[in-house]
Design an enzyme around this catalytic site. Structure first.
Site, PDB file in Angstrom:
ATOM      1  N   SER A 106      59.944 -21.157 -36.785  1.00 34.39           N
ATOM      2  CA  SER A 106      59.909 -20.443 -38.069  1.00 34.39           C
ATOM      3  C   SER A 106      58.457 -20.064 -38.348  1.00 34.39           C
ATOM      4  O   SER A 106      57.535 -20.664 -37.797  1.00 34.39           O
ATOM      5  CB  SER A 106      60.424 -21.348 -39.190  1.00 34.39           C
ATOM      6  OG  SER A 106      60.353 -20.679 -40.438  1.00 34.39           O
ATOM      7  N   TYR A 108      60.647 -29.620 -43.672  1.00 28.32           N
ATOM      8  CA  TYR A 108      61.167 -28.557 -42.790  1.00 28.32           C
ATOM      9  C   TYR A 108      60.017 -27.879 -42.024  1.00 28.32           C
ATOM     10  O   TYR A 108      60.083 -27.697 -40.798  1.00 28.32           O
ATOM     11  CB  TYR A 108      61.928 -27.534 -43.633  1.00 28.32           C
ATOM     12  CG  TYR A 108      62.342 -26.290 -42.892  1.00 28.32           C
ATOM     13  CD1 TYR A 108      63.411 -26.305 -42.005  1.00 28.32           C
ATOM     14  CD2 TYR A 108      61.646 -25.080 -43.061  1.00 28.32           C
ATOM     15  CE1 TYR A 108      63.785 -25.152 -41.320  1.00 28.32           C
ATOM     16  CE2 TYR A 108      62.014 -23.932 -42.385  1.00 28.32           C
ATOM     17  CZ  TYR A 108      63.086 -23.977 -41.514  1.00 28.32           C
ATOM     18  OH  TYR A 108      63.444 -22.844 -40.826  1.00 28.32           O
TER      19      TYR A 108
HETATM   20  P1  NAP Z   1      72.549 -21.293 -40.473  1.00 30.73           P
HETATM   21  O1  NAP Z   1      73.068 -19.930 -40.818  1.00 30.73           O
HETATM   22  O2  NAP Z   1      72.610 -22.358 -41.488  1.00 30.73           O
HETATM   23  O3  NAP Z   1      73.297 -21.783 -39.152  1.00 30.73           O
HETATM   24  C1  NAP Z   1      72.988 -23.018 -38.605  1.00 30.73           C
HETATM   25  C2  NAP Z   1      73.789 -23.220 -37.340  1.00 30.73           C
HETATM   26  O4  NAP Z   1      73.389 -24.463 -36.735  1.00 30.73           O
HETATM   27  C3  NAP Z   1      75.286 -23.316 -37.581  1.00 30.73           C
HETATM   28  O5  NAP Z   1      75.957 -22.821 -36.462  1.00 30.73           O
HETATM   29  C4  NAP Z   1      75.492 -24.831 -37.698  1.00 30.73           C
HETATM   30  O6  NAP Z   1      76.852 -25.168 -37.440  1.00 30.73           O
HETATM   31  C5  NAP Z   1      74.528 -25.317 -36.616  1.00 30.73           C
HETATM   32  N1  NAP Z   1      74.074 -26.702 -36.772  1.00 30.73           N
HETATM   33  C6  NAP Z   1      73.476 -27.272 -37.847  1.00 30.73           C
HETATM   34  N2  NAP Z   1      73.222 -28.569 -37.608  1.00 30.73           N
HETATM   35  C7  NAP Z   1      73.661 -28.830 -36.345  1.00 30.73           C
HETATM   36  C8  NAP Z   1      73.702 -29.989 -35.527  1.00 30.73           C
HETATM   37  N3  NAP Z   1      73.236 -31.177 -35.961  1.00 30.73           N
HETATM   38  N4  NAP Z   1      74.213 -29.888 -34.278  1.00 30.73           N
HETATM   39  C9  NAP Z   1      74.695 -28.708 -33.834  1.00 30.73           C
HETATM   40  N5  NAP Z   1      74.705 -27.577 -34.560  1.00 30.73           N
HETATM   41  C10 NAP Z   1      74.189 -27.642 -35.807  1.00 30.73           C
HETATM   42  O7  NAP Z   1      71.019 -21.211 -40.005  1.00 30.73           O
HETATM   43  P2  NAP Z   1      70.047 -19.952 -39.762  1.00 30.73           P
HETATM   44  O8  NAP Z   1      69.485 -19.544 -41.065  1.00 30.73           O
HETATM   45  O9  NAP Z   1      70.702 -18.954 -38.889  1.00 30.73           O
HETATM   46  O10 NAP Z   1      68.861 -20.686 -38.965  1.00 30.73           O
HETATM   47  C11 NAP Z   1      68.946 -20.890 -37.559  1.00 30.73           C
HETATM   48  C12 NAP Z   1      67.587 -21.320 -37.059  1.00 30.73           C
HETATM   49  O11 NAP Z   1      66.618 -20.363 -37.458  1.00 30.73           O
HETATM   50  C13 NAP Z   1      67.118 -22.667 -37.642  1.00 30.73           C
HETATM   51  O12 NAP Z   1      66.461 -23.398 -36.636  1.00 30.73           O
HETATM   52  C14 NAP Z   1      66.147 -22.259 -38.729  1.00 30.73           C
HETATM   53  O13 NAP Z   1      65.171 -23.234 -38.945  1.00 30.73           O
HETATM   54  C15 NAP Z   1      65.564 -20.980 -38.157  1.00 30.73           C
HETATM   55  N6  NAP Z   1      65.027 -20.035 -39.130  1.00 30.73           N
HETATM   56  C16 NAP Z   1      65.834 -19.363 -39.999  1.00 30.73           C
HETATM   57  C17 NAP Z   1      65.288 -18.407 -40.864  1.00 30.73           C
HETATM   58  C18 NAP Z   1      66.130 -17.565 -41.782  1.00 30.73           C
HETATM   59  O14 NAP Z   1      65.574 -16.696 -42.461  1.00 30.73           O
HETATM   60  N7  NAP Z   1      67.428 -17.714 -41.840  1.00 30.73           N
HETATM   61  C19 NAP Z   1      63.908 -18.186 -40.865  1.00 30.73           C
HETATM   62  C20 NAP Z   1      63.111 -18.930 -39.992  1.00 30.73           C
HETATM   63  C21 NAP Z   1      63.685 -19.838 -39.106  1.00 30.73           C
HETATM   64  P3  NAP Z   1      77.507 -26.581 -37.926  1.00 30.73           P
HETATM   65  O15 NAP Z   1      77.006 -26.829 -39.299  1.00 30.73           O
HETATM   66  O16 NAP Z   1      78.980 -26.368 -37.820  1.00 30.73           O
HETATM   67  O17 NAP Z   1      77.029 -27.602 -36.933  1.00 30.73           O
END
Ligand code: NAP
Length: 259
Positions: free
Chosen positions: A143, A157
């Protein structure tokens, strides 16, 4: 150039958000894609949706990345189905908010277990298969929060996302003799369900801080992940690359004021 057809790709956290966007780019490029997450129904739904857009095979695997044994079972399942793993996109992560003044030890360790522990455990679980590939690729989703910026409520985080980079730099050295590269993508604000849940005011404030003038899409992250997985990116390792529409560049809000 940029051939990914037939590659076997594991994407953790691929049921929604950025992970689904990454998985969709690989599926459309003809790769075999394994969708990994904890919720069985969501895993099935995402695998079916990817099946409809891709020409390769898709597989759904339930696993908790914070549990090393669960990661080992996941990689054994993918190996049994795909006969190899060429690319690991270690994307799954959690983003709960907790102000520093009241953050509990349990809140801190839960974020570190999934975001840092989960990254290390999936890499370890896939290591033999990635080595056998001969051109193994690991792409981490970190991130901008932590490695470059901060945001109130996300100190734990941010620490976990910066820790992924510390892990990556030594892993890159240890994995290079195995022909494996490992790089990290630093997404800015990407339009996902989780971001939408932050509310209109948050979204408007973030959009105003981005020189490109728009929030990113999951596909923006998927395209870089796909490039890092190609043969052409084979000399790139241990690098952290922001995909943020320039969000981390302005010295002050005035720098992004329309002129
Ligand atoms: P999200 O929409 O909340 O999706 C998270 C995914 O991870 C889901 O498929 C969830 O499914 C899975 N997950 C969560 N905990 C898990 C575990 N313990 N074991 C296996 N699977 C797990 O998240 P997102 O916003 O797309 O973010 C994805 C990544 O991008 C993260 O690493 C986040 O830090 C990073 N990120 C996001 C943003 C943003 O703007 N969205 C910005 C910077 C970085 P289940 O809950 O069913 O397991």
């Amino acid at each position: 150039m940029f051939e990914l057809g037939g590659k076997s790709v594991v994407v953790t956290g691929a049921t929604k958000g950025i992970g689904y966007g990454i998985a969709e780019v690989f599926a459309k490029a003809g790769a075999n894609v394994a969708v990994v997450a904890r919720t069985a129904e969501e895993v099935r739904r995402a695998a079916d949706a990817l099946d409809a857009v891709g020409s390769g095979r898709t597989l759904g695997v339930c696993a908790d990345i914070g549990d090393p044994e669960s990661c080992r079972e996941m990689s054994a399942g993918v190996l049994a189905a795909f006969d190899g793993i060429d690319v690991l996109c270690a994307n799954a992560g959690i983003m709960p908010q907790a102000p520093l003044a009241t953050m509990t030890a349990a809140e801190l360790s839960s974020v570190l277990r999934v975001n840092l522990g989960g990254t290390v455990f999936v890499v370890q679980a896939c290591l033999d298969a990635l080595t056998a590939s001969g051109v193994g690729r690991v792409v981490l989703t970190s991130s901008i929060t932590g490695p470059i910026t901060g945001y109130p409520g996300w100190s734990h985080y941010g620490a976990s996302k910066a820790a992924q980079l510390g892990f990556m730099r030594t892993a890159a050295i240890e994995l290079a003799p195995r022909g494996i590269t490992i790089n990290a993508i630093l997404p800015g604000n990407i339009m996902t369900e989780g971001l939408a849940a932050m509310g209109e005011e948050y979204l408007a404030g973030m959009t105003a801080a981005i020189p490109a003038g728009v929030l990113g899409s999951p596909a923006d992250i998927g395209h870089l992940a796909a490039f890092l997985a190609t043969a052409e990116a084979g000399y790139i390792t241990g690098q952290a690359i922001a995909v943020d529409g320039g969000q981390t560049l302005p010295e002050s809000p005035d720098a992004v004021r329309p002129r």
